[in-house]
Design an enzyme around this catalytic site. Structure first.
Site, mmCIF file in Angstrom:
data_model
loop_
_atom_site.group_PDB
_atom_site.id
_atom_site.type_symbol
_atom_site.label_atom_id
_atom_site.label_comp_id
_atom_site.label_asym_id
_atom_site.label_seq_id
_atom_site.Cartn_x
_atom_site.Cartn_y
_atom_site.Cartn_z
ATOM 1 N N GLY A 96 23.418 -39.309 37.044
ATOM 2 C CA GLY A 96 24.223 -39.064 35.856
ATOM 3 C C GLY A 96 25.653 -39.526 36.015
ATOM 4 O O GLY A 96 26.240 -40.108 35.099
ATOM 5 N N ASP A 97 26.246 -39.284 37.184
ATOM 6 C CA ASP A 97 27.628 -39.697 37.413
ATOM 7 C C ASP A 97 27.754 -41.214 37.454
ATOM 8 O O ASP A 97 28.707 -41.788 36.910
ATOM 9 C CB ASP A 97 28.122 -39.101 38.733
ATOM 10 C CG ASP A 97 28.126 -37.588 38.699
ATOM 11 O OD1 ASP A 97 29.129 -37.022 38.272
ATOM 12 O OD2 ASP A 97 27.111 -36.991 39.088
ATOM 13 N N SER A 98 26.821 -41.868 38.126
ATOM 14 C CA SER A 98 26.897 -43.327 38.225
ATOM 15 C C SER A 98 26.696 -43.976 36.857
ATOM 16 O O SER A 98 27.362 -44.961 36.516
ATOM 17 C CB SER A 98 25.839 -43.842 39.210
ATOM 18 O OG SER A 98 26.090 -43.345 40.505
ATOM 19 N N ASP A 100 31.028 -34.657 39.483
ATOM 20 C CA ASP A 100 31.927 -35.207 40.458
ATOM 21 C C ASP A 100 32.961 -36.004 39.715
ATOM 22 O O ASP A 100 32.681 -36.659 38.760
ATOM 23 C CB ASP A 100 31.196 -36.121 41.416
ATOM 24 C CG ASP A 100 29.847 -35.593 41.701
ATOM 25 O OD1 ASP A 100 29.750 -34.608 42.417
ATOM 26 O OD2 ASP A 100 28.884 -36.166 41.205
#
Length: 440
Positions: free
Chosen positions: A200-202, A35
């Site tokens: 993973g994105d955070s 994202d």
């Protein structure tokens, strides 16, 4: 501690308050691995933003242009904005960040998740001159597009520093390759297990925010030496892999899926208890982390299995070799007891243990309430709107009131304010840009 207003680039007129920003353009959105970035910006030079002043916050006066969409970039911007950065979120005029309509939608058709990110929104085609000028007037640019996207637009690290030599360029996206389990390993069968959040994105956003602050400190130090220098902040979440790489290098081990346990650390796992009266059809789980030698011995005594204490089980590598035996002993004890009893017994024994809870239990938890860990943020105008509960801001620093100062904006809500105050455009120029589809 020196105030970070000193970190602002020479081209950055002292400002402001936090906001949100927009993204790129013309309905065309580059695809990203995972994202992307989302909005976050700021910019009312008259300081008229919602809620409290940011003057006392450590990143006050640092202007951040947030590009991209979805999670990693926006979360980085959110963290920087919580501590006073002026955030400008760039979104495509044709529809905005996809996160606006992800998962549950509120009465206005916008995701409460998006509202929780808070900042100003500028709907503009970033590839046009006006978008380039915004980047040049910023202290930090945060992006999480697919690698090479901004370079293709002429907005990458080679180009933007020519317009602003002290620019900090933070790349918060990352790439992921899904692999297959090595059949020769002892890992559990089946596909990889992931938490039901975009961890993973955070984490990528968290890394990006931390490294951006380090880059600002570096720029400040170089400025004291008479040097003008920005830099590109790039990183990888590979440093979260613990021992996976050296284990493969030295032992040829390929770590695969492990369910709710942690490979090579025993016992650390989720264990079932009797169902809760409120959810009789669903099992209740507790987490036990008794991997230290002394904690393991305490656990075995607490569950009545002293026979599993001794030289054969003394250290972690001994227990790993007999992991199935250990897991069965613990599960057979927890599964015939309610979670309340398990917690009471293990806490008394000094064994790290916690109940697995859902969001309802979190919201009603007395400790969460006492710490102010969940806050109410107003969405809409003063005379018409609603409150949305959001996670509070941590860490809390002495002398700084950190909180979510406003909810995420409507698409392009701050386009005119930013372009008038930052680029000096007038009403006729704004009308032309709207006719040409460059802004929304």
């Amino acid at each position: 501690m020196q105030h970070l207003k000193d970190w602002v680039s020479p081209s950055h007129p002292n400002a402001v308050e936090q906001g949100n920003g927009g993204m790129m353009a013309g309905g065309e959105v580059e695809s990203m691995d995972f994202d992307g970035g989302e909005e976050i910006a700021k910019v009312l030079l008259d300081g008229s933003g919602p809620n409290s002043s940011t003057d006392e916050l450590l990143l006050s006066g640092v202007r951040v242009l947030e590009l991209g969409q979805a999670i990693a970039g926006p979360f980085c911007g959110q963290l920087l904005g919580h501590f006073g950065s002026d955030i400008i979120k760039i979104e495509p005029p044709s529809g905005g960040d996809p996160l606006r309509v992800w998962r549950e939608l509120d009465v206005d058709g916008t995701s409460p998740w998006f509202r929780s990110l808070g900042r100003k929104s500028v709907a503009i085609d970033l590839r046009k001159d006006e978008g380039r000028k915004l980047a040049a007037k910023s202290d930090v640019v945060v992006e999480n597009f697919k690698p090479g996207t901004l370079e293709k637009w002429g907005l990458g690290p080679p180009e933007l520093p020519l317009l602003n030599p002290s620019l900090i360029f933070t790349r918060s996206g990352f790439r992921s390759i899904n692999g297959f389990v090595d059949p020769d390993t002892n890992s559990l069968p089946g596909p990889p297990v992931r938490p039901n959040i975009s961890l993973g994105d955070s984490v990528a956003g968290l890394h990006a925010a931390f490294r951006t602050v380090l880059a600002l400190l570096s720029r400040q130090k170089k400025a004291s030496q008479g040097k003008t220098s920005g830099q590109t902040v790039d990183f990888s979440v590979l440093n979260l892999m613990e021992g996976i790489i050296p284990e493969y290098d030295r032992k040829g081990k390929v770590r695969g899926p492990s369910g709710s346990s942690v490979t090579g650390i025993v016992p650390t796992n989720a264990y079932p208890c009797l169902p809760s009266p409120s959810t009789p059809s669903s099992p209740t789980y507790i987490i036990i982390g008794a991997n230290a030698d002394i904690l393991y011995a305490r656990l075995m005594r607490a569950v009545g299995r002293e026979d599993l204490i001794g030289p054969l089980y003394a250290q972690n590598h001994h227990r790993v070799a007999r992991q199935a035996e250990r897991e069965e002993a613990i599960s057979s004890w927890t599964s015939v007891r309610p979670a309340e009893e398990v917690l009471a017994v293990l806490e008394k024994a000094g064994v790290p243990v916690s109940r697995v809870v859902g969001v309802k239990e979190i919201m009603e938890n007395e400790q969460v309430k006492a710490r102010g860990a969940v806050e109410d943020v107003w969405v809409g105008k003063e005379d018409s709107g609603w409150n949305v509960k959001m996670p509070g801001v941590f860490a809390r620093l002495e002398g700084s009131e950190v909180k979510t100062r406003w909810a995420g904006p409507d698409l392009g809500e701050h386009t005119d304010d930013v372009l008038i105050n930052e680029l000096g455009l007038d009403a006729n120029e704004l009308a032309r840009l709207r006719r040409d589809g460059i802004i929304g």
